[in-house]
Design a protein around this motif. Structure first.
Motif, PDB file in Angstrom:
ATOM      1  N   THR A  42      -4.816  -0.154  -0.687  1.00  0.00           N
ATOM      2  CA  THR A  42      -4.294   0.752   0.338  1.00  0.00           C
ATOM      3  C   THR A  42      -4.246   0.028   1.685  1.00  0.00           C
ATOM      4  OG1 THR A  42      -5.190   2.685  -0.820  1.00  0.00           O
ATOM      5  CG2 THR A  42      -4.815   2.936   1.546  1.00  0.00           C
ATOM      6  N   CYS A 168       2.396  -6.206   6.403  1.00  0.00           N
ATOM      7  CA  CYS A 168       2.299  -5.336   5.217  1.00  0.00           C
ATOM      8  C   CYS A 168       3.009  -5.973   4.030  1.00  0.00           C
ATOM      9  CB  CYS A 168       2.898  -3.959   5.517  1.00  0.00           C
ATOM     10  SG  CYS A 168       1.853  -2.960   6.595  1.00  0.00           S
ATOM     11  N   CYS A 172       1.306  -6.693   0.550  1.00  0.00           N
ATOM     12  CA  CYS A 172       1.847  -6.109  -0.686  1.00  0.00           C
ATOM     13  C   CYS A 172       2.161  -7.189  -1.714  1.00  0.00           C
ATOM     14  CB  CYS A 172       3.103  -5.295  -0.391  1.00  0.00           C
ATOM     15  SG  CYS A 172       2.765  -3.745   0.437  1.00  0.00           S
ATOM     16  N   THR A 179      -0.543   2.370  -1.684  1.00  0.00           N
ATOM     17  CA  THR A 179      -0.560   3.424  -0.676  1.00  0.00           C
ATOM     18  C   THR A 179      -0.552   2.807   0.723  1.00  0.00           C
ATOM     19  OG1 THR A 179      -1.931   4.697  -2.204  1.00  0.00           O
ATOM     20  CG2 THR A 179      -1.824   5.487   0.066  1.00  0.00           C
ATOM     21  N   VAL A 180       0.348   3.291   1.566  1.00  0.00           N
ATOM     22  CA  VAL A 180       0.358   2.895   2.975  1.00  0.00           C
ATOM     23  C   VAL A 180       0.304   4.180   3.788  1.00  0.00           C
ATOM     24  CG1 VAL A 180       1.607   1.666   4.795  1.00  0.00           C
ATOM     25  CG2 VAL A 180       1.725   0.847   2.432  1.00  0.00           C
ATOM     26  N   VAL A 181      -0.777   4.355   4.514  1.00  0.00           N
ATOM     27  CA  VAL A 181      -0.988   5.627   5.223  1.00  0.00           C
ATOM     28  C   VAL A 181      -1.410   5.385   6.664  1.00  0.00           C
ATOM     29  CG1 VAL A 181      -1.604   7.138   3.281  1.00  0.00           C
ATOM     30  CG2 VAL A 181      -3.346   5.660   4.296  1.00  0.00           C
ATOM     31  N   MET A 200       6.322   5.464  10.380  1.00  0.00           N
ATOM     32  CA  MET A 200       5.611   5.329   9.100  1.00  0.00           C
ATOM     33  C   MET A 200       6.555   5.434   7.896  1.00  0.00           C
ATOM     34  SD  MET A 200       2.798   4.715   7.627  1.00  0.00           S
ATOM     35  CE  MET A 200       1.413   4.939   8.730  1.00  0.00           C
ATOM     36  N   GLU A 201       7.480   6.399   7.953  1.00  0.00           N
ATOM     37  CA  GLU A 201       8.384   6.553   6.812  1.00  0.00           C
ATOM     38  C   GLU A 201       9.251   5.313   6.626  1.00  0.00           C
ATOM     39  OE1 GLU A 201       8.484   8.453   4.193  1.00  0.00           O
ATOM     40  OE2 GLU A 201       6.679   9.254   5.117  1.00  0.00           O
ATOM     41  N   ARG A 204       7.216   2.603   5.017  1.00  0.00           N
ATOM     42  CA  ARG A 204       7.051   2.812   3.573  1.00  0.00           C
ATOM     43  C   ARG A 204       8.338   2.487   2.822  1.00  0.00           C
ATOM     44  NH1 ARG A 204       4.301   8.248   4.820  1.00  0.00           N
ATOM     45  NH2 ARG A 204       2.101   7.692   4.858  1.00  0.00           N
ATOM     46  N   LYS A 205       9.470   2.943   3.366  1.00  0.00           N
ATOM     47  CA  LYS A 205      10.755   2.695   2.700  1.00  0.00           C
ATOM     48  C   LYS A 205      11.039   1.208   2.625  1.00  0.00           C
ATOM     49  CE  LYS A 205      13.369   6.899   3.248  1.00  0.00           C
ATOM     50  NZ  LYS A 205      13.738   7.644   4.435  1.00  0.00           N
ATOM     51  N   LEU A 207       8.921  -1.234   2.559  1.00  0.00           N
ATOM     52  CA  LEU A 207       8.045  -1.885   1.584  1.00  0.00           C
ATOM     53  C   LEU A 207       8.470  -1.552   0.156  1.00  0.00           C
ATOM     54  CD1 LEU A 207       4.622  -1.333   3.366  1.00  0.00           C
ATOM     55  CD2 LEU A 207       5.989  -3.426   3.297  1.00  0.00           C
ATOM     56  N   MET A 208       8.902  -0.296  -0.047  1.00  0.00           N
ATOM     57  CA  MET A 208       9.368   0.100  -1.378  1.00  0.00           C
ATOM     58  C   MET A 208      10.645  -0.638  -1.748  1.00  0.00           C
ATOM     59  SD  MET A 208       8.609   4.136  -1.540  1.00  0.00           S
ATOM     60  CE  MET A 208      10.241   4.494  -2.147  1.00  0.00           C
TER      61      MET A 208
END
Ligand SMILES: [Zn+2]
Length: 315
Positions: A42, A168, A172, A179-181, A200-201, A204-205, A207-208
């Motif tokens: 995480t 990040c 990763c 999880t990234v929070v 934040m979104e 996450r996007k 990184l995904m």
């Protein structure tokens, strides 16, 4: 700055230490020792609520301060690492997420130098809790999901966000990060960091998307190998990609019908393709493409993305 326009990552993680330009290490004594196997999985993002990179590093490395983090990122993009990434830092405090508590044991903590929530003082000025004034150009007005009224938040710098994304990505690539929070998500009754000024979104996007891209690379490598074996000439991916006939696409629809011919009235094949599946484009006719996967058939091109040119194909 859109995350997609970030420069390529020059950071590296070697022996739990971050290596790269503008990266330094200052050891913190505040650790509970080594992570258990399979951790960290995480990443927790924070703001320091501090006045400068140096002042935050001072607190996070002070004996008996009771706090630390793995990384602090300054507003100029400088990164200071305080603990090797195989050691537990003290950044999460009392926390819980997805059925686990005490997130320090599972997470890498990244602190961003940022004054946090600010009070409006009139005349376009905003004040931090430690009494420093900020111009409205450095302020984001937004309601925090934990609060009932509009708040004012110190902006993050573009380079700071870019370095956070880069860091990040390195983490990763090195660990199985699931999880990234934000701190606010794992301690919602006490914390509001990194707050609504942090994207934040988008992080996450990004990184995904990167993980997905890497998965595509390995699948295309496999396809290329099979292709090479079938042809019994060259097994190299150069032979497979991406000349005009050998264009590659991925399915963008959740489910995509495959037909025997290039028309809506043509009968369906048994196969349905799914999002992310990789196809070779054999031929195009209007808005239809003949594609090869385990079979060959026709699909409507509005449901596939040509990815041939986007793939850098680095080993
Ligand atoms: Zn925090």
């Amino acid at each position: 700055m859109p995350l997609s326009s970030l420069p390529e990552n020059s950071l590296k993680l070697i022996e739990h230490r971050l290596i790269g330009e503008s990266v330094s290490f200052k050891a913190s004594p505040n650790t509970s020792g080594l992570f258990e196997p399979n951790a960290p999985d995480t990443i927790v993002v924070h703001f320091t609520a501090g006045s400068s990179l140096q002042s935050s590093v001072d607190v996070l490395t002070r004996v008996n301060s009771g706090v630390s983090a793995h990384f602090v990122i300054g507003r100029n993009g400088d990164i200071v690492q305080l603990l090797p990434t195989n050691q537990i830092a003290w950044h999460a405090g009392e926390s819980a997420y997805a059925g686990r508590s005490g997130l320090n044991r599972y997470s890498i903590g990244i602190e961003l130098d940022n004054a946090g929530q600010l009070e409006p003082k009139g005349d376009g000025l905003f004040e931090s809790w430690f009494g420093k004034l900020y111009d409205e150009r450095d302020v984001v007005a937004a309601q925090h999901p934990h609060q009932s009224v509009m708040g004012y938040w110190h902006k993050y710098s573009d380079i700071q966000i870019a370095k956070t994304v880069s860091l990040c990505r390195v983490l990763c690539a090195h660990y199985s990060i699931s999880t990234v929070v934000g701190h606010e998500e794992i301690a919602p009754s006490r914390k509001v960091d990194p707050g609504p000024a942090f994207p934040m979104e988008a992080l996450r996007k990004s990184l995904m998307a990167r993980a997905h891209e890497q998965e595509l690379h390995s699948r295309i490598d496999e396809l290329a190998k099979e292709d090479g074996l079938r042809k019994e000439n060259h097994a190299g991916r150069e032979n497979f990609l991406p000349d005009k006939e050998g264009a590659v696409a991925s399915v963008s629809a959740n489910a995509l019908n495959v037909r025997k011919g290039p028309s809506m009235s043509s009968p369906l094949l048994d196969n349905t393709l799914h999002k992310g599946e990789v196809l070779k484009i054999v031929e195009k006719q209007g808005e239809w493409a003949k594609v090869s996967f385990t079979k060959t058939g026709w699909v409507n091109t509005q449901y596939i993305n040509d990815i041939s040119e986007k793939l850098p194909f680095q080993v």
